[in-house]
Design an enzyme around this catalytic site. Structure first.
Site, short mmCIF file in Angstrom:
data_model
loop_
_atom_site.label_atom_id
_atom_site.label_comp_id
_atom_site.label_asym_id
_atom_site.label_seq_id
_atom_site.Cartn_x
_atom_site.Cartn_y
_atom_site.Cartn_z
N CYS A 50 0.81 -1.21 0.00
CA CYS A 50 0.00 0.00 0.00
C CYS A 50 0.85 1.26 0.00
O CYS A 50 0.34 2.34 -0.32
CB CYS A 50 -0.95 0.01 1.20
SG CYS A 50 -0.11 -0.09 2.79
N ARG A 52 4.44 1.23 -1.17
CA ARG A 52 5.68 1.10 -1.95
C ARG A 52 5.45 0.27 -3.19
O ARG A 52 4.60 -0.62 -3.22
CB ARG A 52 6.80 0.50 -1.11
CG ARG A 52 6.75 -0.98 -0.91
CD ARG A 52 7.97 -1.50 -0.14
NE ARG A 52 8.03 -0.93 1.19
CZ ARG A 52 8.96 -0.04 1.58
NH1 ARG A 52 9.92 0.32 0.74
NH2 ARG A 52 8.96 0.45 2.78
N GLN A 120 4.09 -9.79 2.72
CA GLN A 120 4.09 -9.22 1.37
C GLN A 120 5.35 -9.62 0.60
O GLN A 120 5.30 -9.85 -0.60
CB GLN A 120 3.94 -7.70 1.48
CG GLN A 120 2.58 -7.30 2.01
CD GLN A 120 2.54 -5.91 2.63
OE1 GLN A 120 3.56 -5.38 3.09
NE2 GLN A 120 1.37 -5.30 2.65
N SER A 195 -5.03 -10.10 3.19
CA SER A 195 -4.27 -10.23 4.42
C SER A 195 -4.48 -9.03 5.35
O SER A 195 -4.66 -9.20 6.56
CB SER A 195 -2.79 -10.39 4.11
OG SER A 195 -2.30 -9.28 3.37
N MET A 196 -4.50 -7.80 4.80
CA MET A 196 -4.64 -6.63 5.66
C MET A 196 -6.06 -6.54 6.23
O MET A 196 -6.24 -6.25 7.42
CB MET A 196 -4.32 -5.36 4.85
CG MET A 196 -4.14 -4.13 5.71
SD MET A 196 -2.63 -4.19 6.71
CE MET A 196 -1.40 -3.86 5.47
#
Length: 467
Positions: A50, A52, A120, A195-196
């Site tokens: 989110c 990079r 990630q 995942s987030m």
């Protein structure tokens, strides 16, 4: 090793640029494929989160590789190269390794010490393996980065330097109140089941929310998350799935909304939120009755998506709503406390970078050593055959003993120099020892190359980059 990374992050670019440059999953796949098709690159991996976007590649020429990778990033992000270039950072060889290890430890995160980046990085490696774009270098690099990150979290208190984006975001929404006290008995709406979003749902469940509604474009993933939240022995939270088309109707019932999807457009518009706020205000007024108009607690929105899911215009809806997004998190995290453990993690990173470089340099000479030993074995076989021709009456016992003796002599002569040359090759500037060994023993470069190809193709049995 000619590792090159080109990227941009919350440290180098404003959120507005990161938002526009965000890569959808299919764009990441195409970027990997196009990078591998480019002449300077033999391996490639994309790390897109989110905050990079980084493109890693093994290149044979620095300047050509930099130009190609920058152009490809601009092409696939949709942001013009001239506009993107001022925000790009570049790391090469050991500095590139240092950068990824720092990222894996959470030192380069928006919230220092957050651990979600490890998942990630793991996903990035898995994608490279599945698409056959990650060769030996990137496999070794990303696997080592995961080990370094885990080491940092297990051996230091880096977790105390900051929290995950989810926890940090919820703390910002709670405005100084303990999250568990602030969230208790509220209704939550979680949009997305990645995942987030899953972490957010689990965090809210542990904080004591009364109910969690989960909306996702793929219903099966939303159902799976609900199953996890409601499984026996868990927090006991009520959880249910919601269709994406019903979000507008669900908003009015949600006290806390967390959104993190891969959508390229807005998921919640200001009009949708405004309508929900109006309904919540009406409900509060009706419940208050004769006791007065009443006032509902601000509806809380946590937008962890890039590009954003929640319309930034929601900020202008007044005190009835509180929105925390990536941009506001970036500003708040700048003042987050830094633990003393950060220095310890930096030392770990520096040590691991040195060890990784030494291992890569030592591995570079291995094909030459293997080719040397293969040549020596050929010489032994040739001499034994010649001896048998000159002494046809030689018995099997004598022939075997002579063969073993010659092999022992050759092995002893080669042992010390081959061990020492591996040690020297692992030191800084040791890359030239492989060339020296080839010259001294007149080794065929094609034979050495053949050993390298066989070694590369056999390693781990997973997909590799071009050979």
């Amino acid at each position: 090793m000619s590792l090159l990374v080109v990227g941009l992050s919350h440290r180098s670019a404003p959120v507005s640029v990161l938002e526009r440059a965000a890569l959808a999953p299919d764009a990441q796949v195409k970027l990997l494929q196009d990078t591998l098709a480019a002449e300077p690159a033999t391996e490639a991996a994309v790390l897109a989160t989110c905050n990079r976007i980084e493109l890693y590649a093994d290149v044979d020429k620095f300047h050509a590789g930099l130009a190609e990778l920058s152009t490809l990033l601009a092409q696939h992000s949709g942001v013009g190269l001239d506009e993107l270039t001022p925000y790009l950072y570049v790391h090469y060889e050991d500095r590139a390794v240092h950068h990824l290890f720092s990222v894996a430890c959470g030192l380069d995160s928006m919230v220092v010490g957050e651990g979600q980046i490890l998942g990630q990085i793991k996903d990035s490696l898995a994608a490279g393996q599945e698409l056959h774009t990650a060769g030996r270098l990137l496999n070794d690099l990303f696997q080592q980065a995961l080990r370094v990150g885990k080491r940092a979290h297990s051996e230091t208190g880096i977790d105390r330097a900051g929290q995950s984006l989810v926890t940090f975001g919820l703390e910002q929404l709670a405005a100084g109140e303990p999250v568990a006290d602030w969230a208790r008995n509220k209704n939550a709406l979680v949009i997305g089941a990645g995942s987030m979003s899953s972490l957010a749902a689990a965090t809210l469940a542990r904080a004591g929310v009364a109910e969690i509604a989960v909306a996702n474009r793929t219903a099966a993933r939303a159902e799976r998350l609900v199953e996890i939240l409601t499984q026996p022995g868990s927090t006991g939270v009520r959880a249910r799935t919601v269709e994406m088309g019903a979000l507008a109707a669900e908003l009015a019932d949600a006290d806390i909304v967390v959104s993190c999807t891969g959508a390229t457009g807005l998921v919640l518009t200001a009009d949708m939120v405004g309508a929900a706020l109006a309904e919540r205000t009406a409900r509060t007024a009706a419940a208050a009755g004769a006791d007065g108009p009443g006032r509902a607690e601000p509806q809380a929105f946590l937008d962890l998506a890039m590009p954003r899911d929640v319309d930034a215009a929601v900020h202008r809806l007044g005190a009835a709503v509180r929105l925390v997004d990536i941009e506001s998190l970036a500003g708040a995290s700048a003042d987050a406390p830094m633990a003393a453990d950060v220095d310890q993690v930096r030392t770990i990173v520096s040590d691991e970078v040195a060890a990784f470089g030494a291992a890569q340099r030592a591995a570079h000479i291995t094909p030459t050593v293997v080719a040397l030993r293969a040549m020596a074995a050929d010489v032994v076989r040739s001499e034994v055959t010649r001896l048998e021709g000159r002494l046809p009456g030689l018995g099997e016992k004598e022939r075997s003993e002579i063969t073993r003796t010659v092999r022992r002599v050759v092995d002893k002569l080669l042992h010390a120099p081959t061990v020492r040359v591996k040690q020297l090759a692992g030191e800084p500037g040791g890359a030239g020892y492989a060339d020296a060994l080839r010259e001294l023993f007149d080794l065929d470069p094609q034979t050495v190359a053949a050993v390298s190809r066989a070694d590369l193709n056999d390693t781990d049995g997973v997909g590799r980059g071009r050979v």
